[in-house]
Write a protein that holds these residues in place. Structure first.
Motif, PDB file in Angstrom:
ATOM      1  N   CYS A 132       0.856  -1.190   0.000  1.00 42.18           N
ATOM      2  CA  CYS A 132       0.000   0.000   0.000  1.00 42.18           C
ATOM      3  C   CYS A 132       0.893   1.242   0.000  1.00 42.18           C
ATOM      4  N   GLY A 133       0.418   2.303  -0.612  1.00 42.88           N
ATOM      5  CA  GLY A 133       1.192   3.559  -0.621  1.00 42.88           C
ATOM      6  C   GLY A 133       2.582   3.339  -1.187  1.00 42.88           C
ATOM      7  N   THR A 134       3.579   3.864  -0.483  1.00 46.04           N
ATOM      8  CA  THR A 134       4.964   3.750  -0.960  1.00 46.04           C
ATOM      9  C   THR A 134       5.349   2.294  -1.225  1.00 46.04           C
ATOM     10  N   SER A 135       4.896   1.390  -0.370  1.00 49.85           N
ATOM     11  CA  SER A 135       5.269  -0.026  -0.528  1.00 49.85           C
ATOM     12  C   SER A 135       4.747  -0.561  -1.858  1.00 49.85           C
ATOM     13  N   GLU A 168      -5.468   6.257   0.432  1.00 53.24           N
ATOM     14  CA  GLU A 168      -5.125   5.566   1.675  1.00 53.24           C
ATOM     15  C   GLU A 168      -6.216   4.607   2.155  1.00 53.24           C
ATOM     16  N   LYS A 217      -4.498   3.367  10.351  1.00 55.72           N
ATOM     17  CA  LYS A 217      -3.156   3.554  10.917  1.00 55.72           C
ATOM     18  C   LYS A 217      -2.926   5.037  11.230  1.00 55.72           C
ATOM     19  N   LEU A 218      -3.324   5.892  10.285  1.00 51.78           N
ATOM     20  CA  LEU A 218      -3.097   7.320  10.469  1.00 51.78           C
ATOM     21  C   LEU A 218      -4.020   7.895  11.557  1.00 51.78           C
ATOM     22  N   ARG A 274      -2.385   7.017  14.739  1.00 48.01           N
ATOM     23  CA  ARG A 274      -1.190   7.851  14.922  1.00 48.01           C
ATOM     24  C   ARG A 274      -1.592   9.258  15.363  1.00 48.01           C
ATOM     25  N   ILE A 328       4.297  -6.404   1.286  1.00 47.38           N
ATOM     26  CA  ILE A 328       5.148  -5.401   1.948  1.00 47.38           C
ATOM     27  C   ILE A 328       4.270  -4.510   2.824  1.00 47.38           C
ATOM     28  N   SER A 329       4.591  -4.457   4.092  1.00 50.69           N
ATOM     29  CA  SER A 329       3.947  -3.471   4.955  1.00 50.69           C
ATOM     30  C   SER A 329       4.995  -3.053   5.992  1.00 50.69           C
ATOM     31  N   GLY A 332       6.972   7.908  11.890  1.00 47.54           N
ATOM     32  CA  GLY A 332       5.980   7.139  11.144  1.00 47.54           C
ATOM     33  C   GLY A 332       6.048   7.314   9.636  1.00 47.54           C
ATOM     34  N   SER A 363       7.021   6.182   6.811  1.00 51.03           N
ATOM     35  CA  SER A 363       7.676   4.957   6.334  1.00 51.03           C
ATOM     36  C   SER A 363       8.070   5.052   4.867  1.00 51.03           C
ATOM     37  N   ARG A 364       7.677   6.128   4.195  1.00 52.33           N
ATOM     38  CA  ARG A 364       8.127   6.299   2.812  1.00 52.33           C
ATOM     39  C   ARG A 364       9.647   6.484   2.777  1.00 52.33           C
ATOM     40  N   ASN A 407      -6.703   6.822   6.945  1.00 50.93           N
ATOM     41  CA  ASN A 407      -6.903   5.388   7.173  1.00 50.93           C
ATOM     42  C   ASN A 407      -6.675   5.074   8.649  1.00 50.93           C
ATOM     43  N   GLU A 409      -6.240   0.629   1.719  1.00 55.61           N
ATOM     44  CA  GLU A 409      -5.247  -0.020   2.579  1.00 55.61           C
ATOM     45  C   GLU A 409      -5.907  -0.745   3.755  1.00 55.61           C
TER      46      GLU A 409
HETATM   47  C1  F1P Z   1       1.722   1.967   3.832  1.00 52.14           C
HETATM   48  C2  F1P Z   1       1.377   3.453   3.738  1.00 52.14           C
HETATM   49  C3  F1P Z   1       2.611   4.315   3.598  1.00 52.14           C
HETATM   50  C4  F1P Z   1       2.221   5.784   3.535  1.00 52.14           C
HETATM   51  C5  F1P Z   1       1.349   6.161   4.740  1.00 52.14           C
HETATM   52  C6  F1P Z   1       0.186   5.232   4.871  1.00 52.14           C
HETATM   53  O1  F1P Z   1       2.416   1.694   4.991  1.00 52.14           O
HETATM   54  O2  F1P Z   1       0.539   3.652   2.624  1.00 52.14           O
HETATM   55  O3  F1P Z   1       3.325   3.980   2.451  1.00 52.14           O
HETATM   56  O4  F1P Z   1       3.360   6.603   3.513  1.00 52.14           O
HETATM   57  O5  F1P Z   1       2.119   6.104   5.929  1.00 52.14           O
HETATM   58  O6  F1P Z   1       0.644   3.861   4.885  1.00 52.14           O
HETATM   59  P1  F1P Z   1       2.963   0.243   5.305  1.00 52.14           P
HETATM   60  O7  F1P Z   1       1.822  -0.730   5.142  1.00 52.14           O
HETATM   61  O8  F1P Z   1       4.058  -0.034   4.322  1.00 52.14           O
HETATM   62  O9  F1P Z   1       3.451   0.288   6.717  1.00 52.14           O
END
Ligand code: F1P
Length: 604
Positions: A99-102, A142, A513-514, A517, A170-171, A245, A247-248, A511, A145
């Protein structure tokens, strides 16, 4: 910070007492606690030290690291699985997903390794999945995810009819429900799927939160993987991110390194009679460490770009990356991440690629019909953006001397007719003078030039065929480019005042996670109990002074959906918590002080 203080800050996060309730990927990095007040050059130096943490050795059995024996052994085992598929690709697939950068890195790597296979007249075996589909490669999506079922269904679709699949989920935070759904599906169908998980927390820190419509959590899936002989967990700690946090940054870089190490080893074993060995893997990781060092040795040049970009953002201008080849893909990625990471507008930092969608070659083809933010070709830049640019904005050319430098020069001239704030960032082999004249002309047009020169021995293929044996060279440029662009966009937003200490206060709550956070951040900064912080956050999301009706009983998905259309929710909630004022008052306080760090500092 003096030398010894740096050294102790380097390892401080590993202490069991350091932010014990947080997984490594969410901890704040002691190296960057005052990054918000640093100069451009100090910011770059701090980022260097953070990135060096990726390669630190395991100390006293605390966290396993990139170079720990167990990690290297697992990388070798996974490489051997990939090798088997490469040697007998019939009805087989290697799927990279995130998801996202991953997910963006999954795309980048799958595309590059498929290209290498085509050059060897082999059929492509790599596929990528990104939560939210191809539009998520270029923009923030987001919400998908959070959907484990969507993850599972998209995996099933990609693998239809396949008899053997190596699945790499990948996470970075071991947290994305989308990936958990896919891993669970793999574990249920071991006759076809071999699951691999890449992330940067120890297994016990995997997220243990219920997911919609599921009996499992990410944590329980990880536990099942640990018990399974045919499942692989690659989860070295790389230390907390420079901006908590985010993670990018290191998460993304380490993901790229791990995938490249594994897939390069598999390719070399399958086609160049170079068996996979632990030693080979260690060597390859070492080459990436050198890439990090060579890149940051240009600290001054990087800082000049950070400063230029920071000035543009501070003055309400924008930053445009104009890239060539895979470096352009990295610039598209970096630009797309600014929205969710810094609450930036999509126009603040934008990326463009020479050749547009034809060069990008994504599953869904051209996405230009989705709107102007999906217009990514240099022609789009010339038509849509350049006429509006002024000296307030920054334009950065990103290329290597293996690209069409004549084309770079042409574009530089076009830009320079309109504005002066033009900069260049390019990679070159030591001693390669083939584009020297054109480069001189480009230099004259630019306010600053960042040139990273690589030892010629490492670049035997420049302008020639990019064969498998030299696959690590574009990897070096790419990692180097990723580090520089992450520094530019992060540094520029720090200079704009978007960061408090090393926390992104204006995080988008899009999302689960955010959302978690954001609640934690409010707790940390206001010192108030969790439920009160969550209440303040919800009031800011729904723009109400009192939580009435069914708002408190709605699930997080409903909250995060609502938050998509809102801005500055976390800063507003924080002001309310700190002052006891109403939401309307908090919003007016923030309007009068557009620099979030100053608005918050004034109250703390
Ligand atoms: C995936 C992700 C990040 C993005 C943001 C939300 O995170 O989309 O790439 O920058 O923090 O979450 P992860 O599953 O790789 O931890």
């Amino acid at each position: 910070m003096a030398g010894s203080a740096w050294t102790s800050a380097l390892c401080k996060w590993e202490s069991p007492d350091y932010e014990p309730s947080l997984p490594v990927s969410e901890k704040s990095n002691p190296l960057t606690c005052d990054i918000d007040r640093a100069s451009a050059e100090s910011i770059v130096k701090m980022l260097h030290r953070c990135d060096v943490q990726m390669f630190q050795e395991e100390s006293e059995g605390t966290y396993q690291r990139l170079l720990s024996d167990q990690v290297v052994k697992t990388l070798a085992e996974v490489a051997k699985r990939a090798e088997l598929i490469l040697k007998d690709p019939q009805d087989s697939l290697v799927v990279l997903s995130g998801c996202g950068t991953s997910g963006r890195l999954a795309f980048l790597i799958a595309a590059r390794f498929n290209r290498a296979l085509r050059q060897l007249k082999q059929n492509p075996v790599y596929s990528y999945i990104i939560a939210g589909g191809d539009r998520a490669l270029l923009s923030s999506q987001e919400a998908p995810e959070d959907d484990p079922k969507l993850g599972m269904l998209s995996l099933k679709k990609v693998c239809e009819g396949k008899k053997r699949v190596l699945f790499v989920g990948i996470s970075c935070g071991l947290s994305a429900p989308f990936v958990a759904g896919q891993l669970d599906f793999c574990l249920q169908h071991p006759e076809v799927y071999t699951p691999v998980l890449i992330g940067f927390n120890p297994a016990h820190q995997a997220r243990d939160e219920a997911m919609p419509g599921c009996t499992f959590t990410f944590h329980s899936v990880v536990q099942r993987m640990q018990e399974h002989a045919n499942a692989f967990l690659i989860n070295p700690a790389v230390g907390p991110e420079a901006i908590s946090g985010s993670s990018r940054m290191k998460g993304g870089s380490a993901t790229k390194i791990l995938l490249e190490v594994v897939l390069s080893a598999a390719q070399a074993a399958a086609f160049s009679r170079t068996p996979v060995t632990c030693n080979g893997i260690v060597q390859h990781i070492g080459a990436h460490k050198r890439t990090v060092d060579v890149t940051y040795s240009e600290c001054e040049g990087i800082a000049a770009l950070v400063e230029a970009a920071g000035r543009s953002l501070q003055g309400g201008g924008c930053v445009c990356y104009l890239g060539w080849g895979s470096l352009a893909v990295l610039s598209l990625m970096d630009a797309s991440e600014c929205n969710p990471t810094f609450g930036a507008d999509y126009e603040d930092v934008r990326g463009f690629i020479s050749g547009g969608y034809a060069e990008l070659n994504i599953n869904e083809g051209s996405l230009t019909s989705l709107g102007p933010d999906f217009c990514i070709a240099h022609e789009d830049f010339l038509h849509l953006l350049l006429p509006r640019l002024t000296d307030k904005d920054t334009v950065l050319l990103i290329y290597t001397h293996c690209d069409d430098v004549g084309d770079v020069l042409k574009l530089a001239r076009r830009v320079r007719e309109k504005m002066v704030n033009l900069h260049a960032f390019y990679h070159q082999a030591d001693g390669d003078t083939s584009a020297a004249l054109q480069q001189d002309d480009i230099n004259k047009l630019c306010l600053s030039t960042l040139n990273i020169t690589w030892p010629a021995a490492a670049m035997p293929f420049c302008r020639q065929n990019r064969t498998l044996s030299s696959v690590s060279v574009p990897q070096q440029w790419e990692l180097s480019t990723k580090l520089v662009l992450n520094a530019v966009s992060t540094g520029a937003h720090i200079l704009k005042g978007k960061i408090y200490q090393n926390h992104m206060i204006d995080v988008q709550v899009t999302n689960s996670k955010l959302y978690r956070r954001a609640t934690r951040l409010l707790q940390r900064l206001s010192g108030r109990p969790g439920p009160q912080c969550e209440e303040a956050l919800l009031k800011a999301i729904y723009q109400v002074e009192e939580l009435t009706g069914d708002i408190p009983s709605c699930d997080i998905t409903t909250h995060t959906h609502k938050a998509r259309s809102r801005t500055k929710v976390v800063p507003a909630a924080l002001v309310c918590l700190l002052t006891g004022c109403s939401l309307v008052e908090a919003e007016s306080h923030l309007k009068q002080r557009p620099i979030i760090r100053e608005a918050v500092e004034e109250l703390l």
